[in-house]
Write a protein that holds these residues in place. Sequence first.
Motif, PDB file in Angstrom:
ATOM      1  N   LEU B   7       0.855  -1.175   0.000  1.00  0.00           N
ATOM      2  CA  LEU B   7       0.000   0.000   0.000  1.00  0.00           C
ATOM      3  C   LEU B   7       0.890   1.223   0.000  1.00  0.00           C
ATOM      4  CD1 LEU B   7      -2.294  -1.251   2.820  1.00  0.00           C
ATOM      5  CD2 LEU B   7      -2.948  -1.037   0.465  1.00  0.00           C
ATOM      6  N   HIS B  88      -4.150   1.275  -3.302  1.00  0.00           N
ATOM      7  CA  HIS B  88      -4.387  -0.042  -2.706  1.00  0.00           C
ATOM      8  C   HIS B  88      -4.991  -0.988  -3.726  1.00  0.00           C
ATOM      9  CE1 HIS B  88      -8.802   0.760  -2.424  1.00  0.00           C
ATOM     10  NE2 HIS B  88      -8.375   1.994  -2.342  1.00  0.00           N
ATOM     11  N   ARG B  91      -9.575  -2.515  -0.793  1.00  0.00           N
ATOM     12  CA  ARG B  91      -9.843  -2.697   0.634  1.00  0.00           C
ATOM     13  C   ARG B  91     -11.265  -2.201   0.874  1.00  0.00           C
ATOM     14  NH1 ARG B  91      -5.611  -4.712   0.731  1.00  0.00           N
ATOM     15  NH2 ARG B  91      -3.839  -4.596   2.152  1.00  0.00           N
TER      16      ARG B  91
END
Lengths: 211, 140
Positions: B7, B88, B91
């Motif tokens: 990330l 990312h 998520r």
Amino acid sequence: MSRAPSNILDRPLGGRGRGSNSSTEAAVSQSAFAYLYSELVQYHQSRVASISELERRLESSGYGIGLKVLELLSYRSKESKRETRLMNVLQFVSANVWKSLFGKPADSLERSIDHADEFMIVDYEPLTSTYVSVPSDLGQLSVDAFLSGIVAGVLDGAGFSARVTAHSVTLEEGETSYGSSNSSLPPRRDKAVFLVKFSPEVLKRDTGLER
Amino acid sequence: MSSSQVLLFVIVGKNEPLYEAEFHKSGSAGSSDSVTRQNYFVLHSALDLVEKAAWTTNQMYLKVVDKVNQQQVSTFLTAGNIKFMLLHGGRSEDSIKNFFNDVYELYVKLSMNPFYRYDTPITSKSFDSRVRAVARRYLA
């Protein structure tokens, strides 16, 4: 006896999720502020050669405060919202910022008739000039330049770059400052007007958003 | 694919990045150089989209602003128009929202420091360790 210095990142910010209870907020005495401010003005006064230079220095002293006040107040207001429209950000300044700094919202917010990009915020009893007397040889000096720096900081941080200047305007007939909190001082004969002049691209963007 | 394990979190001011941090999922090997550079490229190229979206909404949390391959860029804008961007590989919205809110709180506290100038790089080590702790809590 000394206590270990606490990291600023650990200290509570207050406000969010706890309800704003003014008795728990730290308060500073007005006389302490007045004293500190008078020293600030004298410090700059001894280092400049002109009135406008002094006003510029006071403005830049207030600018950093404006940026921090913007972030802090937005965080504390609990709703995650930013201001994107011009009128809203001016409302934010004249209501929220004034309330948190001086305990009451600004006395009025006006739009100039002659210029579409000018607005005026009026305060009958600005804290900074209440305890300052300007000698006649300094003429047009307004020590509220410090407050105009704060306003400029808030507006710049929010993305509305503006030139903010402070002017002392004599009170008109019939206009009185509402029951001044300090009756031991003679009543003020002027009010502070903060003239906010926005940059052209800010106005362009704002009218573009209106559609 | 290592891209979903890494990330990338960047705080961007008006002119330059103010803070960068990479979070690796525990147990995975660190990604190679080219993947890391590509991550930075993707994140910075999303800045234009953030600018465009910034004036259409008065929310601070802008959700997903850009999708490239399997990666998404989520953004959070502070009141002072400082951009928090997270790259990312997918998520949950909630965990990202919580992450941004906690980092926002840390950022506001940091800006209360009279010696920290607005829009300058963040060099505080304690800020860095706290951001990483927040990331471990919500994103790992």
